[in-house]
Motif scaffolding. Structure first.
Motif, PDB file in Angstrom:
ATOM      1  N   ILE A  56       0.868  -1.182   0.000  1.00  0.00           N
ATOM      2  CA  ILE A  56       0.000   0.000   0.000  1.00  0.00           C
ATOM      3  C   ILE A  56       0.900   1.227   0.000  1.00  0.00           C
ATOM      4  N   SER A  57       0.618   2.190  -0.843  1.00  0.00           N
ATOM      5  CA  SER A  57       1.424   3.412  -0.852  1.00  0.00           C
ATOM      6  C   SER A  57       0.525   4.641  -0.880  1.00  0.00           C
ATOM      7  N   ALA A  58       1.046   5.734  -0.339  1.00  0.00           N
ATOM      8  CA  ALA A  58       0.354   7.019  -0.328  1.00  0.00           C
ATOM      9  C   ALA A  58       1.409   8.109  -0.419  1.00  0.00           C
ATOM     10  N   LYS A  59       1.010   9.288  -0.889  1.00  0.00           N
ATOM     11  CA  LYS A  59       1.953  10.389  -1.070  1.00  0.00           C
ATOM     12  C   LYS A  59       1.657  11.512  -0.084  1.00  0.00           C
ATOM     13  N   ALA A  60       2.720  12.043   0.501  1.00  0.00           N
ATOM     14  CA  ALA A  60       2.651  13.265   1.298  1.00  0.00           C
ATOM     15  C   ALA A  60       3.612  14.248   0.650  1.00  0.00           C
ATOM     16  N   GLY A  61       3.151  14.915  -0.401  1.00  0.00           N
ATOM     17  CA  GLY A  61       4.036  15.753  -1.189  1.00  0.00           C
ATOM     18  C   GLY A  61       5.059  14.885  -1.893  1.00  0.00           C
ATOM     19  N   GLY A  62       6.350  15.182  -1.684  1.00  0.00           N
ATOM     20  CA  GLY A  62       7.404  14.395  -2.301  1.00  0.00           C
ATOM     21  C   GLY A  62       7.791  13.165  -1.504  1.00  0.00           C
TER      22      GLY A  62
END
Length: 337
Positions: A56-62
């Motif tokens: 599972i992946s998610a982005k917090a800006g870069g």
């Protein structure tokens, strides 16, 4: 705190994800890992072992956040330095053993480990029960944040240090928990640009503090206080006159040194050139005006006031630094979506 990260939202409802979050196929798992981490070699600890991976992946800006486990014991090495990434491996359950300064170190539930794979060699072993909430952070991004917050770019005394951070009841663990909760709302992973930028900033700043503390590197006031007067004077000029974009030669003359001496001082005490310092201050000023200029001013109007003429190049540099185009910043400031 992170046992249900990206599985349940803060209200206890299941988090919905767009793609597959489980796999038993080594090739599929490695493709995911190359995408969110970097290329590296993996070997199961037991011959012919079958994986049962969580992906599972998610982005917090870069910053890329991943809930990940192979579902079997593994050994990883040969991390690709060309990818330019820092890994922060936060153990949710089980245990990892990491290549570290002076040998190896284990992390259990609630503990974290940081390594800059672009600067240091690294390997790890994970037991069959490991579950991770990992961060992948581009080295260039954290350099920018270090320069913005602490006034200089640390050297290899920091970047080559492979160290354990965090621990039970630590500020780092609490920040990870907050970040996951902020990103998972109403059963989905948020893609809100404002919260993403906020999380990127505080995660990187706190990581720098924790990492430097473990590595014995001084950040607060260290290099800035040690810099000679001409460097600090030049910084003050560039901060005050960023809009006018004085040349490096002019600045050097005003502080009483040669351009070569000024450049050498910046490289030694700030880890970047005076030109790069000025470029950063100009981008910051341009961004501030995008957020607060009069409603009838367009992006082009604001860029022109800052003396920019190559709008394509400006947009590219701006997006590289802030993760969005100037038009997006302006639209949000004007109440757009």
């Amino acid at each position: 705190m992170l046992e249900n990260a990206f599985i349940l939202d803060p209200l206890g409802d299941p988090v919905r994800h767009g793609g597959d979050t489980k796999s038993t196929d080594w090739d599929e798992i490695q493709a995911f890992c190359r995408d969110v981490y970097m290329p590296y070699d993996v070997r199961p600890m037991e011959r012919q072992a079958k994986p049962d991976a969580t992906m599972i992946s998610a982005k917090a800006g870069g910053v890329t956040m991943t809930r990940f486990a192979y579902g079997t014991g593994i050994y990883l090495n040969n991390f690709d330095p060309a990818a330019g990434n820092i890994l922060v491996l936060n153990t949710v359950r089980g245990a990892l053993n990491h290549a570290a300064d002076g040998g190896s170190v284990a992390t259990g539930a609630g503990e974290s480990f940081v390594v800059d794979c672009s600067r240091a060699e690294y390997w790890l072993e994970g037991d069959p029960d490991h579950m991770q909430l990992n961060l992948t952070i581009p080295h260039d991004l954290i350099e920018q944040i270090a320069e913005r917050w602490f006034g200089f770019v640390p050297g290899d005394a920091l970047w080559t240090s492979r160290v354990k951070i965090g621990g039970a009841q630590s500020a780092w663990g609490s920040l990870l928990d907050y970040s996951v909760r902020a990103l998972t709302r109403s059963g989905v992973v948020a893609e809100d640009a404002a919260i993403a930028r906020h999380l990127e900033e505080i995660l990187c700043v706190e990581l720098l503090r924790q990492w430097a503390g473990a590595a014995g590197v001084k950040l607060e006031g260290g290099a800035r206080a040690a810099a000679p007067r001409y460097v600090r004077q030049a910084e003050a000029i560039m901060e005050a006159e960023a809009r006018q974009a004085p040349t490096i030669g002019e600045i050097a003359k005003r502080v009483g040194v040669s351009a070569r001496t000024l450049s050498g001082g910046f490289q030694q005490f700030r880890g970047l050139s005076p030109r790069d310092f000025l470029v950063a201050r100009r981008l910051e000023g341009f961004r501030a005006d995008l957020e607060k200029a009069e409603a009838d001013k367009t992006v082009t109007d604001i860029a022109t006031r800052w003396g920019y003429s190559n709008f394509g190049a400006l947009a590219g540099r701006y997006r590289q630094r802030y993760g969005e185009l100037p038009s997006r910043t302006r639209a949000r400031a004007m109440g757009g979506h």
